[in-house]
Write a protein that holds these residues in place. Sequence first.
Motif, PDB file in Angstrom:
ATOM      1  N   PRO A 131     -36.137 -13.523 -11.780  1.00 18.77           N
ATOM      2  CA  PRO A 131     -37.418 -13.859 -11.146  1.00 18.77           C
ATOM      3  C   PRO A 131     -37.262 -14.961 -10.100  1.00 18.77           C
ATOM      4  CG  PRO A 131     -37.321 -14.717 -13.390  1.00 18.77           C
ATOM      5  CD  PRO A 131     -36.138 -13.829 -13.227  1.00 18.77           C
ATOM      6  N   ILE A 132     -38.108 -14.891  -9.060  1.00 18.26           N
ATOM      7  CA  ILE A 132     -38.068 -15.878  -7.986  1.00 18.26           C
ATOM      8  C   ILE A 132     -38.673 -17.196  -8.482  1.00 18.26           C
ATOM      9  CG2 ILE A 132     -38.960 -16.449  -5.689  1.00 18.26           C
ATOM     10  CD1 ILE A 132     -38.927 -13.458  -5.050  1.00 18.26           C
ATOM     11  N   LYS A 133     -37.892 -18.270  -8.392  1.00 22.10           N
ATOM     12  CA  LYS A 133     -38.386 -19.588  -8.813  1.00 22.10           C
ATOM     13  C   LYS A 133     -38.958 -20.371  -7.644  1.00 22.10           C
ATOM     14  CE  LYS A 133     -35.003 -19.880 -12.584  1.00 22.10           C
ATOM     15  NZ  LYS A 133     -33.814 -20.598 -13.112  1.00 22.10           N
ATOM     16  N   ARG A 134     -38.419 -20.124  -6.461  1.00 16.76           N
ATOM     17  CA  ARG A 134     -38.934 -20.742  -5.242  1.00 16.76           C
ATOM     18  C   ARG A 134     -38.745 -19.728  -4.112  1.00 16.76           C
ATOM     19  NH1 ARG A 134     -33.924 -23.397  -5.808  1.00 16.76           N
ATOM     20  NH2 ARG A 134     -34.888 -25.011  -7.068  1.00 16.76           N
ATOM     21  N   PRO A 135     -39.529 -19.838  -3.037  1.00 15.77           N
ATOM     22  CA  PRO A 135     -39.397 -18.864  -1.943  1.00 15.77           C
ATOM     23  C   PRO A 135     -37.970 -18.797  -1.415  1.00 15.77           C
ATOM     24  CG  PRO A 135     -41.360 -20.203  -1.629  1.00 15.77           C
ATOM     25  CD  PRO A 135     -40.605 -20.814  -2.779  1.00 15.77           C
ATOM     26  N   ILE A 136     -37.477 -17.573  -1.238  1.00 22.44           N
ATOM     27  CA  ILE A 136     -36.124 -17.375  -0.704  1.00 22.44           C
ATOM     28  C   ILE A 136     -36.155 -17.398   0.820  1.00 22.44           C
ATOM     29  CG2 ILE A 136     -34.218 -15.716  -0.534  1.00 22.44           C
ATOM     30  CD1 ILE A 136     -35.015 -14.825  -3.420  1.00 22.44           C
TER      31      ILE A 136
END
Length: 397
Positions: A258-263
């Motif tokens: 899952p994305i934890k911060r914007p990529i």
Amino acid sequence: MLSELMNFLRSCFRPRSNRYVHTGADSGGRQDGLLWYKDIGQHINGDFSMAVVQANNLLEDQSQLESGSLSTHESGAYGTFVGVYDGHGGPETSRYINDHLFQHLKRFCLEQQSMSVEVIRKAFQATEEGFLSVVTREWPMKPQIAAVGSCCLVGVICNGTLYIANCGDSRAVLGRIMKATGEVLSIQLSQEHNASIESVRQELQSLHPEDPHIVVLKHNVWRVKGLIQISRSIGDVYLKKAEFNREPLFSKFRLRDPIKRPILSADPAISAIQLQPHDQFIIFASDGLWEHLTNQEAVDIVQKHPRNGSAKRLIKTALQEAAKKREMRYSDLKKIDRGVRRHFHDDITVIVVFLDSNLVSKASSVKGPNLSVRGGGINLPPNTLAPYATTTEAGST
């Protein structure tokens, strides 16, 4: 009765090109197959030339030139605005930017009472937030819109200052005469955000130190998370917000963790330079041009020929190079239809903005008429668009 029958037969056997809708807000633009062009026009700071060639089944590049008022109030700033929006995954984001970014810029310019780096940054942010709202609204019915995005290159000429703002890998190049030699040198104005650039990979790795796969070399091409070459864009919310990186999004876009911060980021790199009398012109173009021409080659082509048709000339030179790389004739490349054409080159947009030093110095005090030109292309009837494009969006330019 016979005439009615003949009309019916003509409608059945029209040339193929008539099946398409030629679009573009300016009636001065012309269409030649997949090439749209406006050879010459005038903006408040000089002349301009504009051209677009389509390669994708749906034109993903969008572009505009706005001249005159840069504010929502007539007493505000005056100048020239240029936008080149190179979409990917579909046309929705680039079309949205074309319809909204300049309007946001005018609103913030009025609020600040002047043009500035901050005004441009706010316009980018408002455009990103607006498109996120579109994705949020349409996600339940068309989840693939989360994987649609666009590069965004903007130039603003106001009060003798040139502002360049960029997300992605489109490019702005200045042609400047060197007094000593009379040569015209190319000066790249925009900072690009493509994972092929080592400094971009380093930036991503420093922002995501816990992720050893933030950039991946795949088929000899560096990609962010193995998916996309650019690190900054408008849209692409599947790589910015975890709630859009899940089913029913296509599995090829879904990340394992899952994305934890914007990529990806929508924060533009912005610069401001004071224009000089020896600054001759600026070439704004999507990366499709720069795949085939160097900065200096492009500047030389503009400098050594008449202004009329400059943008079209750059595109034709790029297409000739694309044909040469595939060991085919340019005349044969022109016969390949949209969609299949993408195997040979990308959509290409070019806007050449010529600078008249007398007009540039007076532009803040001269209130000329407003001009709005949008790059044209070929739009299909709405019912043939991608599944996640709405009818109203599909029909807009």
